[in-house]
Motif scaffolding. Structure first.
Motif, mmCIF file in Angstrom:
data_model
loop_
_atom_site.group_PDB
_atom_site.id
_atom_site.type_symbol
_atom_site.label_atom_id
_atom_site.label_comp_id
_atom_site.label_asym_id
_atom_site.label_seq_id
_atom_site.Cartn_x
_atom_site.Cartn_y
_atom_site.Cartn_z
ATOM 1 N N GLN A 57 0.820 -1.199 0.000
ATOM 2 C CA GLN A 57 0.000 0.000 0.000
ATOM 3 C C GLN A 57 0.865 1.265 0.000
ATOM 4 N N CYS A 58 1.892 1.271 0.810
ATOM 5 C CA CYS A 58 2.680 2.510 0.903
ATOM 6 C C CYS A 58 3.814 2.559 -0.114
ATOM 7 N N GLN A 59 4.211 1.399 -0.603
ATOM 8 C CA GLN A 59 5.301 1.323 -1.589
ATOM 9 C C GLN A 59 6.640 1.874 -1.113
ATOM 10 N N VAL A 60 6.787 1.989 0.175
ATOM 11 C CA VAL A 60 8.091 2.384 0.690
ATOM 12 C C VAL A 60 8.968 1.129 0.667
ATOM 13 N N PRO A 61 10.083 1.163 -0.053
ATOM 14 C CA PRO A 61 10.920 -0.034 -0.103
ATOM 15 C C PRO A 61 11.489 -0.369 1.272
ATOM 16 N N LEU A 62 11.551 -1.628 1.575
ATOM 17 C CA LEU A 62 12.128 -2.066 2.843
ATOM 18 C C LEU A 62 13.517 -2.590 2.530
ATOM 19 N N ALA A 63 14.515 -1.872 2.962
ATOM 20 C CA ALA A 63 15.869 -2.272 2.598
ATOM 21 C C ALA A 63 16.875 -1.819 3.638
ATOM 22 N N SER A 64 17.998 -2.531 3.656
ATOM 23 C CA SER A 64 19.111 -2.134 4.512
ATOM 24 C C SER A 64 20.318 -1.894 3.632
ATOM 25 N N THR A 98 11.481 -14.395 11.662
ATOM 26 C CA THR A 98 10.341 -14.921 10.926
ATOM 27 C C THR A 98 9.434 -13.804 10.413
ATOM 28 N N GLY A 99 8.954 -13.968 9.201
ATOM 29 C CA GLY A 99 7.986 -13.007 8.692
ATOM 30 C C GLY A 99 8.486 -12.178 7.528
ATOM 31 N N PHE A 100 9.795 -12.048 7.417
ATOM 32 C CA PHE A 100 10.333 -11.342 6.259
ATOM 33 C C PHE A 100 11.693 -11.922 5.915
ATOM 34 N N ARG A 101 12.155 -11.617 4.708
ATOM 35 C CA ARG A 101 13.470 -12.143 4.324
ATOM 36 C C ARG A 101 14.098 -11.293 3.232
ATOM 37 N N ALA A 102 15.397 -11.455 3.112
ATOM 38 C CA ALA A 102 16.138 -10.709 2.091
ATOM 39 C C ALA A 102 15.836 -11.315 0.724
ATOM 40 N N THR A 103 15.443 -10.484 -0.222
ATOM 41 C CA THR A 103 15.088 -11.017 -1.534
ATOM 42 C C THR A 103 15.940 -10.471 -2.672
ATOM 43 N N ASP A 104 16.555 -9.322 -2.451
ATOM 44 C CA ASP A 104 17.320 -8.766 -3.562
ATOM 45 C C ASP A 104 18.567 -8.060 -3.038
ATOM 46 N N PHE A 105 19.606 -8.065 -3.864
ATOM 47 C CA PHE A 105 20.900 -7.580 -3.396
ATOM 48 C C PHE A 105 21.560 -6.713 -4.464
ATOM 49 N N PHE A 106 22.120 -5.593 -4.033
ATOM 50 C CA PHE A 106 22.787 -4.680 -4.969
ATOM 51 C C PHE A 106 24.171 -4.346 -4.436
ATOM 52 N N GLY A 107 25.166 -4.425 -5.288
ATOM 53 C CA GLY A 107 26.511 -4.077 -4.844
ATOM 54 C C GLY A 107 27.540 -4.627 -5.812
ATOM 55 N N ALA A 108 28.820 -4.449 -5.474
ATOM 56 C CA ALA A 108 29.888 -5.001 -6.309
ATOM 57 C C ALA A 108 30.068 -6.464 -5.908
ATOM 58 N N ILE A 109 29.037 -7.225 -6.157
ATOM 59 C CA ILE A 109 28.956 -8.572 -5.598
ATOM 60 C C ILE A 109 28.658 -9.608 -6.688
ATOM 61 N N HIS A 110 28.733 -10.851 -6.279
ATOM 62 C CA HIS A 110 28.388 -11.939 -7.176
ATOM 63 C C HIS A 110 27.454 -12.877 -6.423
ATOM 64 N N MET A 111 26.370 -13.298 -7.073
ATOM 65 C CA MET A 111 25.435 -14.199 -6.411
ATOM 66 C C MET A 111 25.370 -15.504 -7.194
ATOM 67 N N ASN A 112 25.718 -16.579 -6.521
ATOM 68 C CA ASN A 112 25.617 -17.884 -7.169
ATOM 69 C C ASN A 112 24.289 -18.552 -6.877
ATOM 70 N N ASN A 113 23.705 -18.147 -5.763
ATOM 71 C CA ASN A 113 22.395 -18.656 -5.390
ATOM 72 C C ASN A 113 21.598 -17.483 -4.852
ATOM 73 N N THR A 114 20.472 -17.737 -4.237
ATOM 74 C CA THR A 114 19.624 -16.613 -3.838
ATOM 75 C C THR A 114 19.949 -16.037 -2.468
ATOM 76 N N THR A 115 20.887 -16.628 -1.756
ATOM 77 C CA THR A 115 21.144 -16.124 -0.398
ATOM 78 C C THR A 115 22.580 -15.709 -0.126
ATOM 79 N N ASP A 116 23.539 -16.303 -0.788
ATOM 80 C CA ASP A 116 24.928 -16.010 -0.448
ATOM 81 C C ASP A 116 25.490 -14.882 -1.301
ATOM 82 N N ILE A 117 25.895 -13.831 -0.616
ATOM 83 C CA ILE A 117 26.460 -12.680 -1.309
ATOM 84 C C ILE A 117 27.965 -12.897 -1.351
ATOM 85 N N GLU A 118 28.504 -13.153 -2.535
ATOM 86 C CA GLU A 118 29.928 -13.441 -2.620
ATOM 87 C C GLU A 118 30.690 -12.208 -3.062
ATOM 88 N N MET A 119 31.793 -11.960 -2.387
ATOM 89 C CA MET A 119 32.626 -10.826 -2.739
ATOM 90 C C MET A 119 34.077 -11.267 -2.686
#
Ligand SMILES: [Zn+2]
Length: 1004
Positions: free
Chosen positions: A304-311, A676-697
């Motif tokens: 509803q609010c469309q405020v992105p939830l991100a860290s 529980t209730g939320f999870r990390a779904t997308d990642f931005f950075g000078a990174i490499h992702m081989n799967n959906t959870t591990d941020i490789e640098m």
């Protein structure tokens, strides 16, 4: 029970009446938030409706914090008692605002009200500035009819664009008659270089927006133009929210204070504010910042609010000297204690039960046995007696020594090595670059990252290696036993291998004499070269192979000048095509060439090989492709167009020195766990992702940040709040494997008002910049801009609909925490990557796109809103920087001198009527191209301000001196982000009006 003890030391611990935000670990201990944010959570709502605000907020009831703004404090109190506090609150504000006849900006604790007229949109014709309308009851806007002379061109331009039917495009008007000299552009370089190189002639947005149709976006930029009303009536620029003011206010309110991180969902001071952090259970905002510190309870509310939830996580952020470095915890052979189910690491959010024999995981609620060696009794509050003796139980950030289980092949890693790879083709030799680099390396090698204090005893220096190349590669044997370095040439670039194992990567200290000898010889060896073709991918491959052979991770420093056209893997051809600009295919310009480089990135990440690219191009080099590997390996990309040793040498060397000395971790994998209730779904950075959870640098340094987006997968609970834990496994510069843990606890609410109050604009814009810059890889710019405007309008409309009280449609109402969001958003849309202008260099656009992807919140804030300092009337005896002014031409004065910087470019702007004695004391006339070192207070002061800023930023900036009305001034003008864009893009005022119109549409 306050949270003192372990780390608390006076005076820190005293001010905290303790307010434990943790549901889990810390049972009670309410504390008074020392740091309210704007209108901090508690104050306005002392008796929230059932279900609203729990923990920190409610406990504040007894002690109202000092009102943020005394003017409105009565309302605050009053409203607090109202069950529908938020709603009523705004009403009050509005009422008050009506008394302010000369100021329509009402910064309040919770929102900002602005009234703007919209007729201009419907009746476009008479081009002029927006016609403001006062709130009912108020009137008399201060018009500012006077325009500075330098401004008039713009004004007259908008006068001449009456033919535009709908929201006309901005950017039509351009203050400069001619194109500036095509500079050696560079996102890094301020110089004539700035990304945009020439004044545009076309209006890129023009076509899309015919008609008053509120249409989205494509349109945005234009809105403004049409807004133009009679020039004599214009909204007072001082009445619209100002970033400099917001920054100043926050500094005044929270500057110099200690932020104690013991409150769940606490909104930290702005990134621009100077404050000290004392870790008491949540990671410092230097490590993690969030778009909002209060998550909506449900996915629906979020939508509803469309405020992105991100860290935005900067795991290696530098800490000021007065803050405690991270503690290192060792559990011996056992390794860190982790939840059996979700694998979260021991942290303050684990709740000990059953007399201390078991603990419940704060992330997944699983109940785990406490290992025998870790057992400890609980006190009467249910807390472990050793709570404050264990960083992992009481702090937000700490490190664990990793056991062999966390090492490749169960073997402890070797210390990372550095390889310097120098392109010795004709251009680099001729420009003197190779000589410059070789000279610098001699001193630079002494500065390679030193060991941290605790490891000072293990004294061994870094392993280093050297390669030169053009069409072939030259490896050097610099073993200490040799009298002379030996060169080995590899010309078969298709199957790259390292021709020598022993003697290539050497201990710098041992081989210093041979290395100096080599560095002295390199410039001479290639002095007569005619070779202008280069290879590139095989160079990186060689580095990876060398690290593989040495079984270590490390960094490649590549100094390269041209597009790799020699016959070899990764050969590139010129694919720059300005015809693609502003078409569906424009995205191709940003996309790297697939194939070789893609595979190379994977190889690099697998080996922990970080690539730093220093580019010295004189023309297009397909930066999008060449920088592909650096931008996936935690590397940095520097660009010095048309490099000249005399004018750019120092600038480049400053970058190189900064880079080499950054604190850094290698071969890193990061994982973000959530409750529980939320999870990390997308990642931005000078990174490499081989799967959906591990941020490789391959590496991560102190300036690199990863932005993580979260989505709901269940309902969140206000009582429990939400936790996140970022765990970074990496190899230290000494070759020790460690786990760095950052924990953060957030609030949850089913009231949107709470979410809006806990937003952080600087973080929001970081997220939007990264998501937009990624989106342009796959979508036409026009769509991306549309989405940005839509979402901006949507977030604000939702606030208005759900959190503000009913008010005249002519009023624009902004949540206080987001009141300057539109300035940033407008500035973002005017950045080079987002502008479809053929005047901009494709490489510069790609460069900025990639650089931003790895930026933290401080860097995007400064990039999107440069700092503009008036230097002509400062107090030279004061240590305080002059107060920045808004980035608009209106703030310049003919007799003034201003310094502008955005972290990448730096300008000294000199007004036409600047007093000669001022020039004399700074420049010793007539030389105006560089700042000489003169022996007078003003000269010293100006130079110290500049060097202070250079020290502070991750990158070097080249000082560019521009005089008002001279052609190069336009390079400077593009950074006046509140004004209409140079190529296109609306002024801040126009954008605000446009967004307002969109909001009204959404609400009808
Ligand atoms: Zn768990």
């Amino acid at each position: 029970m306050s949270q003192q003890g372990y780390v608390a030391a006076p005076p820190y611990s005293q001010a905290q009446p303790g307010m434990g935000g943790y549901q889990g670990g810390f049972g009670t201990g309410p504390a008074q938030p020392l740091y309210g944010h704007y209108g901090g959570p508690p104050q306005a709502f002392t008796t929230p409706p059932a279900g609203m605000l729990k923990s920190p907020a409610s406990s504040a009831a007894g002690m109202p914090p000092p009102p943020v703004s005394s003017q409105y404090s009565p309302n605050v109190q009053q409203n607090g008692a109202h069950p529908q506090s938020g709603y009523e609150y705004v009403m009050k504000v509005l009422k008050d605002s009506q008394c302010l006849s000369d100021n329509i900006t009402i910064p309040t604790e919770c929102c900002c009200v602005l009234s703007v007229a919209h007729q201009p949109f419907q009746t476009p014709p008479p081009p002029a500035m927006g016609q403001p309308q006062m709130l009912p009851g108020s009137q008399s806007l201060n018009m500012s009819p006077q325009m500075s002379s330098s401004q008039s061109p713009q004004a007259s331009m908008s006068m001449t664009s009456p033919q535009m039917p709908g929201p006309p495009m901005a950017g039509v008007g351009r203050p400069f008659p001619g194109p500036p000299p095509p500079g050696p552009g560079g996102f890094q370089q301020p110089g004539p270089p700035g990304y945009p190189q020439q004044a545009g002639k076309s209006d890129p947005f023009g076509g899309h927006m015919a008609g008053p149709q509120p249409g989205m976006p494509g349109a945005f930029p234009g809105a403004p133009g049409s807004l133009a009303g009679p020039p004599q009536k214009k909204l007072d620029p001082d009445s619209i929210p100002s970033i400099t003011q917001v920054i100043e206010d926050d500094q005044a309110k929270q500057g110099g204070q200690v932020l104690t991180t013991n409150i769940r969902g606490q909104v930290p001071p702005l990134v621009t504010t100077d404050f000290t952090v004392q870790d008491q259970g949540n990671a410092s905002p230097r490590f993690i910042r969030c778009t909002t510190y209060c998550l909506p309870c449900t996915a629906d509310l979020g939508k509803q609010c469309q405020v992105p939830l991100a860290s935005i996580i900067k795991p290696f952020a530098s800490l000021p000297k007065n803050e405690t470095p991270l503690y290192v915890v060792s559990h011996g052979d056992t390794g860190p204690i982790r939840c059996n189910r979700c694998k979260a690491y021991m942290c303050p959010y684990m709740r000990f039960i059953d007399g201390g024999r078991r603990y419940q995981c704060g992330f997944c609620s699983c109940v785990n046995e406490v290992p025998v060696f870790y057992f400890q009794h609980l006190d009467h509050m249910g807390r472990r007696v050793d709570l404050y003796e264990r960083p992992e139980l009481s702090l937000g950030s700490y490190e664990f020594v990793a056991t062999l289980d966390y090492c490749k092949n169960n073997k402890p890693p070797n210390p990372p090595a550095y390889i310097f790879m120098i392109d010795v083709s004709y251009n680099n030799i001729k420009s003197g670059l190779v000589k410059l680099i070789c000279e610098e390396l001699k001193t630079l090698l002494e500065k390679l990252p030193r060991y941290t204090q605790e490891d000072a005893r293990q004294c061994s220096t870094r392993s280093v290696g050297f390669v030169t190349y053009n069409k072939v590669l030259h490896f050097y044997n610099v073993k200490s036993a040799l009298a002379q370095p030996q060169m080995m040439v590899v010309s078969d670039t298709a199957e790259m291998f390292v021709p020598l194992l022993d003697g290539f990567l050497v201990n710098y200290q041992d081989s210093r004499a041979v290395i100096y000898n080599l560095l002295d010889q390199i410039p001479d060896m290639f002095a007569d070269t005619n070779e202008s073709e280069t290879i590139f991918a095989p160079v990186i491959q060689a580095g990876v192979e060398a690290f593989k052979a040495a079984e270590c991770s490390g960094k490649l420093f590549i100094f390269h000048s041209s597009m790799p056209t020699a016959e070899a893997p990764g050969k590139l051809k010129n694919r720059d095509d300005k015809k693609l600009v502003n078409t569906e295919k424009e995205k191709i310009l940003f996309q790297p060439q697939k194939g070789v480089y893609e595979q190379l990135s994977k190889d690099c990440v697998a080996q922990g090989c970080c690539v730093d690219l220093f580019l010295f191009p004189s023309q297009y080099v397909d930066l999008a492709t060449m920088a592909d590997v650096p931008s996936h390996t935690g590397g940095s990309i520097y660009k010095y167009s048309n490099f000249q040793v005399e004018t750019d040498g120092e600038h480049f060397l400053r970058d190189l020195r900064k880079d080499v000395q950054k604190s850094i971790g290698f071969d890193a994998v990061m994982r973000v766990r959530t409750s529980t209730g939320f999870r990390a779904t997308d990642f931005f950075g000078a990174i490499h992702m081989n799967n959906t959870t591990d941020i490789e640098m391959a590496a991560v340094d102190c300036d690199k940040a990863v932005t993580v987006e979260f989505k709901h997968d269940d309902t969140l609970n206000e009582e429990n709040g939400a936790f996140l834990q970022c765990a970074l496994l990496y190899t230290t510069i000494n070759g020790q494997r460690r786990l760095r843990i950052h924990n953060l606890s957030l609030n949850c609410s089913s009231q949107l008002l709470e979410l809006y109050k806990s937003c952080e604009t600087d973080s929001l814009i970081n997220f939007f910049a990264k998501s937009a810059y990624r989106a342009i890889l796959n979508q036409p710019l026009k769509n991306v801009r549309e989405i940005l405007v839509n979402q901006t309008a949507h977030m604000l409309a939702c606030y208005r609909k759900n959190c503000a009280s009913p008010s005249a449609a002519s009023q624009l109402i902004l949540p206080d925490a987001m009141k300057v969001f539109p300035v940033y958003m407008n500035s973002l849309m005017k950045t080079a990557p987002m502008l479809g202008s053929t005047e901009l260099s494709t490489d510069d656009r790609a460069h900025q796109r990639l650089s931003v992807m790895a930026m933290g919140v401080e860097d995007t804030q400064l990039l999107l809103y440069p700092r503009l300092l008036p230097l002509h009337n400062m107090d030279v005896s004061s240590d305080i920087l002059p107060a920045p002014v808004r980035c608009s031409e209106e703030r310049l004065t003919d007799c003034g001198m201003f310094l502008l910087e955005n972290g990448h470019s730096m300008f000294l702007w000199l007004g036409q009527a600047i007093p000669p004695d001022l020039i004399q004391s700074i420049f010793n006339v007539p030389s105006l191209c560089a700042l000489p070192e003169l022996d007078n207070v003003l000269s010293k002061k100006v130079r110290s301000i500049i060097s202070g800023l250079l020290d502070k930023r991750p990158n070097s900036m080249k000082l560019q001196i521009v005089r008002q009305k001279d052609k190069p001034e336009m390079l400077f003008r593009q950074f006046l982000v509140e004004d209409k864009g140079l190529y296109s893009g609306a002024s801040y005022m126009d954008f605000l009006c446009y967004v307002h119109r969109e909001i009204r549409q959404l609400l009808t």
